[in-house]
Design a protein around this motif. Structure first.
Motif, PDB file in Angstrom:
ATOM      1  N   THR A 315       0.829  -1.207   0.000  1.00  0.00           N
ATOM      2  CA  THR A 315       0.000   0.000   0.000  1.00  0.00           C
ATOM      3  C   THR A 315       0.860   1.252   0.000  1.00  0.00           C
ATOM      4  O   THR A 315       0.598   2.213  -0.728  1.00  0.00           O
ATOM      5  CB  THR A 315      -0.938   0.003   1.216  1.00  0.00           C
ATOM      6  OG1 THR A 315      -1.731  -1.179   1.213  1.00  0.00           O
ATOM      7  CG2 THR A 315      -1.855   1.219   1.181  1.00  0.00           C
ATOM      8  N   TYR A 393      -6.246   6.998  -0.239  1.00  0.00           N
ATOM      9  CA  TYR A 393      -5.489   6.381   0.843  1.00  0.00           C
ATOM     10  C   TYR A 393      -5.832   6.986   2.193  1.00  0.00           C
ATOM     11  O   TYR A 393      -6.034   6.265   3.180  1.00  0.00           O
ATOM     12  CB  TYR A 393      -3.981   6.550   0.596  1.00  0.00           C
ATOM     13  CG  TYR A 393      -3.473   5.880  -0.653  1.00  0.00           C
ATOM     14  CD1 TYR A 393      -3.035   4.561  -0.630  1.00  0.00           C
ATOM     15  CD2 TYR A 393      -3.430   6.564  -1.869  1.00  0.00           C
ATOM     16  CE1 TYR A 393      -2.560   3.944  -1.782  1.00  0.00           C
ATOM     17  CE2 TYR A 393      -2.965   5.957  -3.018  1.00  0.00           C
ATOM     18  CZ  TYR A 393      -2.527   4.651  -2.975  1.00  0.00           C
ATOM     19  OH  TYR A 393      -2.070   4.035  -4.115  1.00  0.00           O
ATOM     20  N   MET A 399      -8.024   3.465   1.974  1.00  0.00           N
ATOM     21  CA  MET A 399      -7.212   2.253   2.072  1.00  0.00           C
ATOM     22  C   MET A 399      -6.453   2.165   3.389  1.00  0.00           C
ATOM     23  O   MET A 399      -6.365   1.097   3.995  1.00  0.00           O
ATOM     24  CB  MET A 399      -6.250   2.191   0.888  1.00  0.00           C
ATOM     25  CG  MET A 399      -6.914   1.764  -0.412  1.00  0.00           C
ATOM     26  SD  MET A 399      -5.739   1.558  -1.767  1.00  0.00           S
ATOM     27  CE  MET A 399      -5.655   3.241  -2.370  1.00  0.00           C
ATOM     28  N   ARG A 403      -6.896  -0.518   6.244  1.00  0.00           N
ATOM     29  CA  ARG A 403      -5.721  -1.272   6.681  1.00  0.00           C
ATOM     30  C   ARG A 403      -5.601  -1.233   8.191  1.00  0.00           C
ATOM     31  O   ARG A 403      -5.304  -2.244   8.835  1.00  0.00           O
ATOM     32  CB  ARG A 403      -4.488  -0.660   6.025  1.00  0.00           C
ATOM     33  CG  ARG A 403      -3.212  -1.466   6.238  1.00  0.00           C
ATOM     34  CD  ARG A 403      -3.236  -2.736   5.385  1.00  0.00           C
ATOM     35  NE  ARG A 403      -2.044  -3.502   5.579  1.00  0.00           N
ATOM     36  CZ  ARG A 403      -0.865  -3.210   5.032  1.00  0.00           C
ATOM     37  NH1 ARG A 403      -0.755  -2.155   4.244  1.00  0.00           N
ATOM     38  NH2 ARG A 403       0.177  -3.976   5.244  1.00  0.00           N
TER      39      ARG A 403
END
Length: 467
Positions: A315, A393, A399, A403
């Motif tokens: 990532t 992100y 993301m 995560r």
């Protein structure tokens, strides 16, 4: 060779039960315990790394937001200055042109302030029920006053319902009684407030106060009157953005003695350089923060001591690639389309280098100053594209957020595994302790029986020698 088992602590035979059980339990559980500890350490490091990465991204986006503040634009090619900001303040846009202007302010734009008649009873004076109508600039605003109202409650109701329209009320206590005073944030000729609907609160805002009666307080609302290079102008507001192309004038006071104030507009190369350097610094801070998260720590000999918390994290690699890609994209400007034209280039470590000599040449020789704002803050400019790259992100639910959620679940799972292992360790310790305690007792019994048999044989041998 294995260490011999000591026998100095057993209550019966003398087995070191505690040590024996500890060795056996450790042999059974150490592999799983080490695995949980290793995974917990790695997971905690990644959670910390994701948090640090998000903080770095947020700081970078905040820096870009500050540089893109519409109220204080950072990439204007021109800067306006006033010789006396007590009379006029100057703010330039990117469409301004160099020049000087003589500005004289004769009147400032004012707002309406009107007062009701006097009430001897003060704030607690009863006010009749009805529909209060407040009029301004051809608009009527209605306030429904219920029975049992007082001057105080009407004031509070007006402030609650009318403040969004720029109209507020307060109570002024004079020697002869109290008045309900209406104020407005709207300036300009013809914006005087009038009040009707409830007789005791009626106000003709175009008439001055006379005695204890209602009316305007200090004067009618008026337009600002000023001149630029001798050309007369009027404005209903004290902030004027149409008088000089590319400039916004904030009239702050009347000219002293009728003398004009000098306003100057000039190229702001130093201001542009400072803004560009601020972007470069903000980006480099982000780059260094990410590099620290993905780079292994090495000892003095260059050997890897430990991995960075996000080393080899897909990532993070994807994020870096998306951000760096934005830096190399061609913008939609005319002459200025890339950062390299301003002396901004990417170095081997991923940070940006800012060549001030090349930047100065771009402004002075190539006349690119007026296009810098478009390159950074324009539609589909660098800041907009950079935020589009980062938002998937760093946004809520993005993301990195997902995560973090998964890492938190993994941490909880590891906690559960550790708790299960602790229970197994406790049960196994109790079971083995019980078994070895029984063994110690049995061995002690056998030892005692052996000693008794030995004693019998010794007695028989002694008897035989005597006979």
């Amino acid at each position: 060779m294995a260490s011999p088992i000591t026998t100095n602590t057993g209550a019966g035979y003398g087995l070191d039960i505690k040590n024996i059980v500890s060795v056996l339990v450790n042999a059974d559980t150490s592999a799983k315990a080490n695995q949980i500890a290793r995974q917990t350490s790695n997971n905690s490091a990644m959670i910390s790394g994701i948090g640090s990465l998000r903080s770095a991204l947020t700081a970078f986006q905040d820096a870009m937001k500050k540089l893109n503040d519409k109220n204080a634009p950072s990439f204007n090619a021109f800067a306006g200055t006033s010789a006396d900001e007590k009379v006029v303040k100057i703010k330039s846009s990117n469409s301004a042109v160099a020049g000087t202007y003589d500005i004289k302010v004769d009147k400032l734009a004012t707002a309406s302030k009107v007062a009701s008649k006097q009430f001897a009873g003060g704030a607690s004076t009863a006010i009749g029920a009805g529909e209060l109508t407040i009029s301004q600039n051809g608009k009527d605003y209605k306030v429904n006053v219920a029975s049992g109202a007082t001057l105080q409650s009407v004031r509070d109701q007006i402030n609650k319902e009318m403040s969004s329209n720029g109209i507020t009320a307060n109570i002024i206590n004079e020697a002869g009684g109290s008045r309900l005073v209406f104020s407005s944030t709207t300036t300009g000729k013809g914006s005087d407030i009038s009040v009707g609907g409830i007789p005791e609160l009626a106000i003709n805002g175009t008439q001055p106060i006379s005695g204890s009666g209602a009316g305007y307080i200090s004067g009618l609302a008026q337009d600002a009157e000023f001149s630029i290079d001798g050309l007369a102008l009027k404005s209903p507001k004290n902030t004027v953005d149409q008088a000089i192309s590319g400039l916004t004038l904030e009239l702050t006071g009347v000219s002293t003695g009728g003398n004009p104030t000098k306003a100057t507009v000039a190229l702001d190369n130093e201001g542009l350089k400072k803004s560009v350097q601020s972007f470069v610094d903000a980006y480099n801070t982000l780059q260094k923060a990410v590099t620290a998260l993905v780079t292994p720590e090495k000892d003095a000999n260059g050997n890897v001591k430990s991995l960075g918390p996000l080393t080899n994290d897909p990532t993070t690699r994807s994020l870096l690639g998306d951000v760096r890609k934005v830096l190399t994209e061609v913008g939609a400007g005319d002459k200025l389309t890339t950062l390299s034209q301003l002396g901004i280039n990417t170095q081997k470590d991923g940070t940006l280098e800012f060549n001030s000599t090349k930047f100065t040449s771009a402004l002075n020789d190539k006349k690119l100053g007026s296009e810098i704002q478009e390159l950074f803050t324009g539609t589909n400019g660098l800041f907009e594209r950079m935020n589009k790259a980062i938002d998937p992100y760093n946004s809520t639910g993005g993301m990195l957020d997902s995560r973090k959620t998964n890492l938190d679940k993994a941490a909880k799972n590891l906690e559960n595994q550790q708790a299960a292992l602790d229970r197994r360790t406790e049960l196994l310790t109790a079971s083995l302790t019980k078994k070895f305690s029984a063994l110690d007792t049995a061995l002690a019994k056998m030892k005692k029986q052996g000693e008794q048999i030995t004693s019998i044989f010794e007695a028989m041998n002694a008897q035989a020698k005597k006979s």
